[in-house]
Structures are given as structure tokens and as C-alpha cells.
Design a protein around this motif. Structure first.
Motif, PDB file in Angstrom:
ATOM      1  N   LEU A 120       0.824  -1.213   0.000  1.00  0.00           N
ATOM      2  CA  LEU A 120       0.000   0.000   0.000  1.00  0.00           C
ATOM      3  C   LEU A 120       0.855   1.260   0.000  1.00  0.00           C
ATOM      4  O   LEU A 120       0.511   2.244  -0.669  1.00  0.00           O
ATOM      5  N   GLU A 121       1.972   1.237   0.722  1.00  0.00           N
ATOM      6  CA  GLU A 121       2.878   2.389   0.731  1.00  0.00           C
ATOM      7  C   GLU A 121       3.471   2.637  -0.647  1.00  0.00           C
ATOM      8  O   GLU A 121       3.565   3.776  -1.102  1.00  0.00           O
ATOM      9  N   GLU A 122       3.868   1.547  -1.308  1.00  0.00           N
ATOM     10  CA  GLU A 122       4.454   1.701  -2.643  1.00  0.00           C
ATOM     11  C   GLU A 122       3.404   2.138  -3.663  1.00  0.00           C
ATOM     12  O   GLU A 122       3.712   2.873  -4.602  1.00  0.00           O
ATOM     13  N   LEU A 123       2.166   1.701  -3.499  1.00  0.00           N
ATOM     14  CA  LEU A 123       1.096   2.031  -4.445  1.00  0.00           C
ATOM     15  C   LEU A 123       0.344   3.309  -4.066  1.00  0.00           C
ATOM     16  O   LEU A 123      -0.561   3.720  -4.792  1.00  0.00           O
ATOM     17  N   ALA A 124       0.698   3.942  -2.948  1.00  0.00           N
ATOM     18  CA  ALA A 124      -0.028   5.124  -2.463  1.00  0.00           C
ATOM     19  C   ALA A 124      -0.132   6.249  -3.492  1.00  0.00           C
ATOM     20  O   ALA A 124      -1.232   6.786  -3.696  1.00  0.00           O
ATOM     21  N   PRO A 125       0.957   6.635  -4.177  1.00  0.00           N
ATOM     22  CA  PRO A 125       0.818   7.711  -5.171  1.00  0.00           C
ATOM     23  C   PRO A 125      -0.145   7.343  -6.309  1.00  0.00           C
ATOM     24  O   PRO A 125      -0.946   8.175  -6.738  1.00  0.00           O
ATOM     25  N   LEU A 126      -0.091   6.085  -6.749  1.00  0.00           N
ATOM     26  CA  LEU A 126      -0.992   5.651  -7.817  1.00  0.00           C
ATOM     27  C   LEU A 126      -2.432   5.596  -7.323  1.00  0.00           C
ATOM     28  O   LEU A 126      -3.348   6.007  -8.045  1.00  0.00           O
ATOM     29  N   LYS A 127      -2.640   5.103  -6.104  1.00  0.00           N
ATOM     30  CA  LYS A 127      -3.988   5.072  -5.534  1.00  0.00           C
ATOM     31  C   LYS A 127      -4.580   6.475  -5.476  1.00  0.00           C
ATOM     32  O   LYS A 127      -5.749   6.665  -5.803  1.00  0.00           O
ATOM     33  N   LYS A 128      -3.771   7.424  -5.070  1.00  0.00           N
ATOM     34  CA  LYS A 128      -4.249   8.805  -4.978  1.00  0.00           C
ATOM     35  C   LYS A 128      -4.550   9.358  -6.365  1.00  0.00           C
ATOM     36  O   LYS A 128      -5.588   9.997  -6.581  1.00  0.00           O
ATOM     37  N   GLU A 129      -3.666   9.091  -7.315  1.00  0.00           N
ATOM     38  CA  GLU A 129      -3.855   9.575  -8.694  1.00  0.00           C
ATOM     39  C   GLU A 129      -5.125   9.013  -9.321  1.00  0.00           C
ATOM     40  O   GLU A 129      -5.871   9.733  -9.994  1.00  0.00           O
ATOM     41  N   LEU A 130      -5.381   7.716  -9.092  1.00  0.00           N
ATOM     42  CA  LEU A 130      -6.544   7.065  -9.701  1.00  0.00           C
ATOM     43  C   LEU A 130      -7.806   7.167  -8.847  1.00  0.00           C
ATOM     44  O   LEU A 130      -8.889   6.797  -9.294  1.00  0.00           O
ATOM     45  N   GLY A 131      -7.671   7.632  -7.602  1.00  0.00           N
ATOM     46  CA  GLY A 131      -8.832   7.760  -6.729  1.00  0.00           C
ATOM     47  C   GLY A 131      -9.337   6.442  -6.195  1.00  0.00           C
ATOM     48  O   GLY A 131     -10.537   6.265  -5.984  1.00  0.00           O
ATOM     49  N   ILE A 132      -8.420   5.516  -5.940  1.00  0.00           N
ATOM     50  CA  ILE A 132      -8.798   4.185  -5.460  1.00  0.00           C
ATOM     51  C   ILE A 132      -8.561   4.107  -3.963  1.00  0.00           C
ATOM     52  O   ILE A 132      -7.524   4.521  -3.462  1.00  0.00           O
ATOM     53  N   GLU A 133      -9.539   3.551  -3.254  1.00  0.00           N
ATOM     54  CA  GLU A 133      -9.413   3.332  -1.824  1.00  0.00           C
ATOM     55  C   GLU A 133      -9.533   1.839  -1.540  1.00  0.00           C
ATOM     56  O   GLU A 133     -10.145   1.102  -2.302  1.00  0.00           O
TER      57      GLU A 133
END
Length: 140
Positions: A120-133
Motif C-alpha cells: 500500500l505504501e508503494e502504491l499510495a501515489p498511484l492510488k491517490k492519482e486514480l482515486g482508489i481506496e
């Protein structure tokens, strides 16, 4: 009565072949099947490249879900780059629910809260960019 009596001699000979080749007799034709005796082990790097390439080419939900079933079907946890490509594909085909399920799949495959948190830490920027929770962030 001989079980090959109803078929011609060449077909009967083909049916008796053993080893790498096997013949399947049908009423109208012989179908030869070649079975590979050698299997090469796929490296983790090749696995990663293959699924990144696959997810980059996904253009519908069915293909995305088929690829996810294949990727998560192995006895390993997909690399963060594979998960990243899958998340991008899920948003590209406009399937938010599948994006959330991808993160659930990672949690299930890791079986460790510390490893899951690292993902989740590594994917955090992508999650924020794509709006995924995650499911937990959604309160489910």
C-alpha cells in the motif's frame, strides 16, 4: 471382437502410438495431438513482464478479470508493478469495484499485514492519482 475392427489399419496403428504423440479417433478423421515432454520454469521476472504487458493491453472488463484470475492463480504474490498495471487497467475500463478487489487480492495473497502495508505504501501515489481506496478505507 477387436476394438480396432471398425477402423482402418492406419488409424488403428496411430491409436496405438505411445509417447509424445497420441491420436484421437473420430468417425471421420484422425486428430494428432503433440504433447510436450519438456516444461521450462518461468522466472519471476518473466512472469512480471508477461502480466504487465497483458494488463497494458486490456480493453474490457472480461479480459481484465480473466488476467487477474490468472495472475493471482499462481503460488506467489504479484509484484507491485503488476498490481500497478492491473489498477491502471481497471480504471481504464472504468471498473472501480475491480480496482478495490485487486487490493483485496493482494491482502489475501500476502497473508501478512506488514507486507500488505508495504504494498500500500508503494502504491499510495498511484492510488491517490486514480482515486482508489481500499475496502477498509471505504468503511466496509
Amino acid at each position: 471382437m477387436n476394438r480396432y475392427a471398425a477402423i482402418s489399419r492406419p488409424l488403428a496403428a496411430a491409436v496405438r502410438v505411445q509417447g509424445v504423440r497420441a491420436a484421437v479417433a473420430t468417425r471421420s478423421a484422425i486428430q494428432i495431438r503433440n504433447y510436450s515432454a519438456e516444461h521450462q520454469e518461468e522466472t519471476f521476472e518473466h512472469y512480471t513482464e508477461r502480466f504487465i504487458k497483458f494488463f497494458d493491453g486490456v480493453d474490457d472488463v472480461f479480459e481484465l478479470q480473466r488476467g487477474l484470475n490468472n495472475a493471482f492463480g499462481y503460488d506467489l504474490v504479484p509484484s507491485p508493478s503488476v498490481i500497478e498495471a492491473a489498477l491502471k487497467a481497471s480504471r481504464r475500463v472504468n471498473d472501480y469495484a475491480t480496482a478495490v478487489r485487486i487490493l483485496e487480492g493482494v491482502k489475501a495473497k500476502t497473508n501478512s499485514d506488514s507486507i500488505y502495508k508495504q504494498y500500500l505504501e508503494e502504491l499510495a501515489p498511484l492510488k491517490k492519482e486514480l482515486g482508489i481506496e481500499t475496502k477498509e478505507e471505504l468503511g466496509l
